[in-house]
Design a protein around this motif. Structure first.
Motif, PDB file in Angstrom:
ATOM      1  N   GLY A 129      -3.135  25.667  72.508  1.00 45.03           N
ATOM      2  CA  GLY A 129      -3.290  24.222  72.302  1.00 45.03           C
ATOM      3  C   GLY A 129      -4.131  23.579  73.386  1.00 45.03           C
ATOM      4  N   LEU A 130      -3.911  24.008  74.619  1.00 44.05           N
ATOM      5  CA  LEU A 130      -4.690  23.466  75.735  1.00 44.05           C
ATOM      6  C   LEU A 130      -6.159  23.859  75.610  1.00 44.05           C
ATOM      7  CD1 LEU A 130      -4.632  21.881  78.395  1.00 44.05           C
ATOM      8  CD2 LEU A 130      -4.111  24.027  79.573  1.00 44.05           C
ATOM      9  N   LEU A 131      -6.413  25.069  75.150  1.00 46.05           N
ATOM     10  CA  LEU A 131      -7.786  25.535  74.933  1.00 46.05           C
ATOM     11  C   LEU A 131      -8.481  24.679  73.881  1.00 46.05           C
ATOM     12  CD1 LEU A 131     -10.000  27.662  75.482  1.00 46.05           C
ATOM     13  CD2 LEU A 131      -8.970  29.056  73.676  1.00 46.05           C
ATOM     14  N   TRP A 132      -7.765  24.358  72.811  1.00 54.02           N
ATOM     15  CA  TRP A 132      -8.331  23.491  71.770  1.00 54.02           C
ATOM     16  C   TRP A 132      -8.659  22.107  72.335  1.00 54.02           C
ATOM     17  CZ3 TRP A 132      -3.653  24.699  68.093  1.00 54.02           C
ATOM     18  CH2 TRP A 132      -3.739  26.024  67.657  1.00 54.02           C
ATOM     19  N   THR A 133      -7.733  21.567  73.107  1.00 55.56           N
ATOM     20  CA  THR A 133      -7.923  20.226  73.658  1.00 55.56           C
ATOM     21  C   THR A 133      -9.077  20.186  74.650  1.00 55.56           C
ATOM     22  OG1 THR A 133      -5.556  19.777  73.413  1.00 55.56           O
ATOM     23  CG2 THR A 133      -6.784  18.314  74.853  1.00 55.56           C
ATOM     24  N   LEU A 134      -9.182  21.212  75.477  1.00 55.67           N
ATOM     25  CA  LEU A 134     -10.273  21.262  76.454  1.00 55.67           C
ATOM     26  C   LEU A 134     -11.629  21.384  75.755  1.00 55.67           C
ATOM     27  CD1 LEU A 134      -8.706  23.571  79.195  1.00 55.67           C
ATOM     28  CD2 LEU A 134      -9.192  21.116  79.382  1.00 55.67           C
ATOM     29  N   THR A 135     -11.646  22.074  74.617  1.00 53.60           N
ATOM     30  CA  THR A 135     -12.890  22.179  73.847  1.00 53.60           C
ATOM     31  C   THR A 135     -13.322  20.818  73.320  1.00 53.60           C
ATOM     32  OG1 THR A 135     -12.300  24.430  73.160  1.00 53.60           O
ATOM     33  CG2 THR A 135     -14.009  23.313  71.897  1.00 53.60           C
ATOM     34  N   THR A 136     -12.374  20.057  72.755  1.00 58.55           N
ATOM     35  CA  THR A 136     -12.710  18.729  72.245  1.00 58.55           C
ATOM     36  C   THR A 136     -13.022  17.767  73.389  1.00 58.55           C
ATOM     37  OG1 THR A 136     -10.319  18.265  72.081  1.00 58.55           O
ATOM     38  CG2 THR A 136     -11.448  18.914  70.067  1.00 58.55           C
ATOM     39  N   LEU A 137     -12.383  17.980  74.543  1.00 61.84           N
ATOM     40  CA  LEU A 137     -12.700  17.170  75.721  1.00 61.84           C
ATOM     41  C   LEU A 137     -14.159  17.379  76.134  1.00 61.84           C
ATOM     42  CD1 LEU A 137     -11.699  15.345  78.117  1.00 61.84           C
ATOM     43  CD2 LEU A 137     -11.263  17.485  79.351  1.00 61.84           C
ATOM     44  N   ALA A 138     -14.604  18.620  76.099  1.00 63.40           N
ATOM     45  CA  ALA A 138     -15.996  18.931  76.456  1.00 63.40           C
ATOM     46  C   ALA A 138     -16.965  18.243  75.499  1.00 63.40           C
ATOM     47  CB  ALA A 138     -16.210  20.444  76.435  1.00 63.40           C
ATOM     48  N   VAL A 139     -16.621  18.244  74.209  1.00 63.83           N
ATOM     49  CA  VAL A 139     -17.481  17.592  73.209  1.00 63.83           C
ATOM     50  C   VAL A 139     -17.515  16.085  73.434  1.00 63.83           C
ATOM     51  CG1 VAL A 139     -17.769  17.100  70.743  1.00 63.83           C
ATOM     52  CG2 VAL A 139     -17.125  19.396  71.488  1.00 63.83           C
ATOM     53  N   ALA A 140     -16.337  15.474  73.653  1.00 66.15           N
ATOM     54  CA  ALA A 140     -16.272  14.030  73.879  1.00 66.15           C
ATOM     55  C   ALA A 140     -17.052  13.632  75.130  1.00 66.15           C
ATOM     56  CB  ALA A 140     -14.812  13.587  74.008  1.00 66.15           C
ATOM     57  N   THR A 141     -16.875  14.386  76.206  1.00 65.68           N
ATOM     58  CA  THR A 141     -17.586  14.094  77.463  1.00 65.68           C
ATOM     59  C   THR A 141     -19.096  14.216  77.269  1.00 65.68           C
ATOM     60  OG1 THR A 141     -15.697  14.954  78.713  1.00 65.68           O
ATOM     61  CG2 THR A 141     -17.764  14.700  79.905  1.00 65.68           C
ATOM     62  N   VAL A 148       2.372  20.917  79.389  1.00 66.80           N
ATOM     63  CA  VAL A 148       2.743  19.808  78.499  1.00 66.80           C
ATOM     64  C   VAL A 148       2.221  18.477  79.045  1.00 66.80           C
ATOM     65  CG1 VAL A 148       4.691  18.480  77.563  1.00 66.80           C
ATOM     66  CG2 VAL A 148       4.788  20.984  77.609  1.00 66.80           C
ATOM     67  N   LEU A 149       2.351  18.263  80.342  1.00 67.35           N
ATOM     68  CA  LEU A 149       1.919  17.005  80.955  1.00 67.35           C
ATOM     69  C   LEU A 149       0.397  16.883  80.964  1.00 67.35           C
ATOM     70  CD1 LEU A 149       4.446  16.760  83.930  1.00 67.35           C
ATOM     71  CD2 LEU A 149       4.559  15.633  81.694  1.00 67.35           C
ATOM     72  N   VAL A 150      -0.294  17.990  81.216  1.00 70.81           N
ATOM     73  CA  VAL A 150      -1.766  17.973  81.157  1.00 70.81           C
ATOM     74  C   VAL A 150      -2.227  17.656  79.739  1.00 70.81           C
ATOM     75  CG1 VAL A 150      -3.849  19.403  81.310  1.00 70.81           C
ATOM     76  CG2 VAL A 150      -2.135  19.507  83.123  1.00 70.81           C
ATOM     77  N   GLU A 151      -1.573  18.275  78.760  1.00 69.59           N
ATOM     78  CA  GLU A 151      -1.900  18.024  77.353  1.00 69.59           C
ATOM     79  C   GLU A 151      -1.664  16.550  76.998  1.00 69.59           C
ATOM     80  OE1 GLU A 151      -3.163  19.354  73.512  1.00 69.59           O
ATOM     81  OE2 GLU A 151      -3.134  20.416  75.428  1.00 69.59           O
ATOM     82  N   SER A 152      -0.574  15.980  77.488  1.00 67.98           N
ATOM     83  CA  SER A 152      -0.270  14.563  77.244  1.00 67.98           C
ATOM     84  C   SER A 152      -1.366  13.673  77.812  1.00 67.98           C
ATOM     85  CB  SER A 152       1.073  14.198  77.888  1.00 67.98           C
ATOM     86  OG  SER A 152       2.115  15.025  77.422  1.00 67.98           O
ATOM     87  N   PHE A 153      -1.789  13.992  79.021  1.00 65.62           N
ATOM     88  CA  PHE A 153      -2.861  13.255  79.700  1.00 65.62           C
ATOM     89  C   PHE A 153      -4.165  13.316  78.893  1.00 65.62           C
ATOM     90  CE2 PHE A 153      -6.564  13.650  82.537  1.00 65.62           C
ATOM     91  CZ  PHE A 153      -6.523  12.424  83.199  1.00 65.62           C
ATOM     92  N   LEU A 154      -4.532  14.509  78.462  1.00 66.53           N
ATOM     93  CA  LEU A 154      -5.796  14.686  77.752  1.00 66.53           C
ATOM     94  C   LEU A 154      -5.775  14.043  76.370  1.00 66.53           C
ATOM     95  CD1 LEU A 154      -6.646  18.396  78.689  1.00 66.53           C
ATOM     96  CD2 LEU A 154      -7.583  16.288  79.667  1.00 66.53           C
ATOM     97  N   GLU A 155      -4.624  14.068  75.709  1.00 64.09           N
ATOM     98  CA  GLU A 155      -4.540  13.452  74.385  1.00 64.09           C
ATOM     99  C   GLU A 155      -4.790  11.951  74.447  1.00 64.09           C
ATOM    100  OE1 GLU A 155      -0.800  14.573  72.613  1.00 64.09           O
ATOM    101  OE2 GLU A 155      -1.727  16.289  71.590  1.00 64.09           O
ATOM    102  N   GLU A 156      -4.346  11.303  75.514  1.00 60.88           N
ATOM    103  CA  GLU A 156      -4.605   9.869  75.631  1.00 60.88           C
ATOM    104  C   GLU A 156      -6.086   9.587  75.876  1.00 60.88           C
ATOM    105  OE1 GLU A 156      -2.565   7.525  74.722  1.00 60.88           O
ATOM    106  OE2 GLU A 156      -1.266   9.220  74.243  1.00 60.88           O
ATOM    107  N   LEU A 157      -6.732  10.432  76.662  1.00 63.12           N
ATOM    108  CA  LEU A 157      -8.168  10.287  76.864  1.00 63.12           C
ATOM    109  C   LEU A 157      -8.910  10.406  75.534  1.00 63.12           C
ATOM    110  CD1 LEU A 157      -7.486  10.705  79.930  1.00 63.12           C
ATOM    111  CD2 LEU A 157      -9.534  12.122  80.062  1.00 63.12           C
ATOM    112  N   LEU A 158      -8.538  11.415  74.772  1.00 62.40           N
ATOM    113  CA  LEU A 158      -9.282  11.722  73.553  1.00 62.40           C
ATOM    114  C   LEU A 158      -8.872  10.856  72.364  1.00 62.40           C
ATOM    115  CD1 LEU A 158      -9.200  15.603  73.938  1.00 62.40           C
ATOM    116  CD2 LEU A 158     -11.162  14.106  74.306  1.00 62.40           C
ATOM    117  N   ASP A 159      -7.581  10.832  72.061  1.00 62.39           N
ATOM    118  CA  ASP A 159      -7.121  10.151  70.848  1.00 62.39           C
ATOM    119  C   ASP A 159      -7.108   8.634  70.985  1.00 62.39           C
ATOM    120  OD1 ASP A 159      -6.240  12.360  68.913  1.00 62.39           O
ATOM    121  OD2 ASP A 159      -5.282  12.959  70.769  1.00 62.39           O
ATOM    122  N   ARG A 160      -6.859   8.132  72.161  1.00 64.64           N
ATOM    123  CA  ARG A 160      -6.891   6.692  72.335  1.00 64.64           C
ATOM    124  C   ARG A 160      -8.258   6.230  72.851  1.00 64.64           C
ATOM    125  NH1 ARG A 160      -2.945   8.324  69.839  1.00 64.64           N
ATOM    126  NH2 ARG A 160      -1.976   9.332  71.622  1.00 64.64           N
TER     127      ARG A 160
END
Length: 233
Positions: free
Chosen positions: A45-57, A140-152
């Motif tokens: 899950g973290l790998l997926w989120t980091l991939t989308t983070l890279a795209v968003a950035t 879990v906490l890192v994932e929570s942090f990244l989801e707010e950056l991306l989804d919100r």
């Protein structure tokens, strides 16, 4: 609601914004088809989120934006930030309880079998295992942090730009990100996806309402996920 984030004297390239969202959403869902069997499920899950983070950035950089522009900045008051976070958690709890009562009373929706099995099996190893709990909480906490950056922050801002010619751009943006947030957590329309969408909706409203500072909703998200994981032990 607070007006759309725009840089001074900068016209909006609607075709470019649509392209950004198309790339981002496509990657967000397609990357979930990549699952490494021997890798811990949360790490996938973290790998997926980091991939989308890279795209968003990448797309933000192309438009001249930073995460600070979208709300990752120091709060003016830690006390106020914490109070807002607690308020958001309380509102979410009330909303979910209300939804569950309505769902049980009216029986208009059921948890899909595949979603229920997936949800139950993902964290079955946590039962009574506090050592495992403390081991996975950083992820879990890192994932929570990244989801707010991306989804919100990212999705709301980019959807606002896409809908900027309408008077209800912010409302549409908040609704769209909530629907995507809910759907990608279960890939169906079920009790789980709607519950997550409700959380995304309230988080999105809080993001817009409270000066678009990400920290109140990041803290709220971390509190909610911590409570959820404790409940599984």
């Amino acid at each position: 609601m607070v007006s759309t984030i725009q840089k001074p004297k900068q016209s909006i390239n609607h075709k470019g914004i649509l392209l950004d969202l198309t790339i981002y959403i496509a990657v967000m869902f397609l990357v979930r088809e990549v699952y490494i069997p021997n890798l811990f499920s949360l790490l996938n899950g973290l790998l997926w989120t980091l991939t989308t983070l890279a795209v968003a950035t990448w797309r933000m950089k192309a438009r001249g934006y930073t995460w600070k522009d979208l709300g990752l900045r120091k709060p003016k008051s830690f006390k106020k930030t914490l109070l807002i976070s607690i308020l958001v958690v309380i509102v979410i709890a009330i909303a979910i309880i209300t939804f569950n009562i309505l769902q049980e009373t009216l029986g208009f929706l059921g948890e899909s079998e595949s979603t229920s099995k997936s949800s139950n099996s993902s964290f079955k190893y946590l039962k009574g295992n506090w050592l495992m709990f403390f081991s996975i909480m950083p992820i879990v906490l890192v994932e929570s942090f990244l989801e707010e950056l991306l989804d919100r922050a990212f999705l709301i801002t980019w959807f606002e730009k896409l809908f900027s010619k309408t008077m209800i751009a912010t409302i549409l943006a908040v609704l769209m990100q909530a629907l995507i947030f809910g759907f990608r957590h279960s890939n169906d329309i079920s009790e789980r996806s709607i519950t997550v969408a409700i959380i995304g909706l309230i988080m999105g409203i809080a993001y817009v309402k409270f000066d678009r500072n990400l920290w109140p909703i990041i803290i709220a998200h971390c509190i909610l996920n911590t409570m959820s994981m404790i409940d599984r032990v």
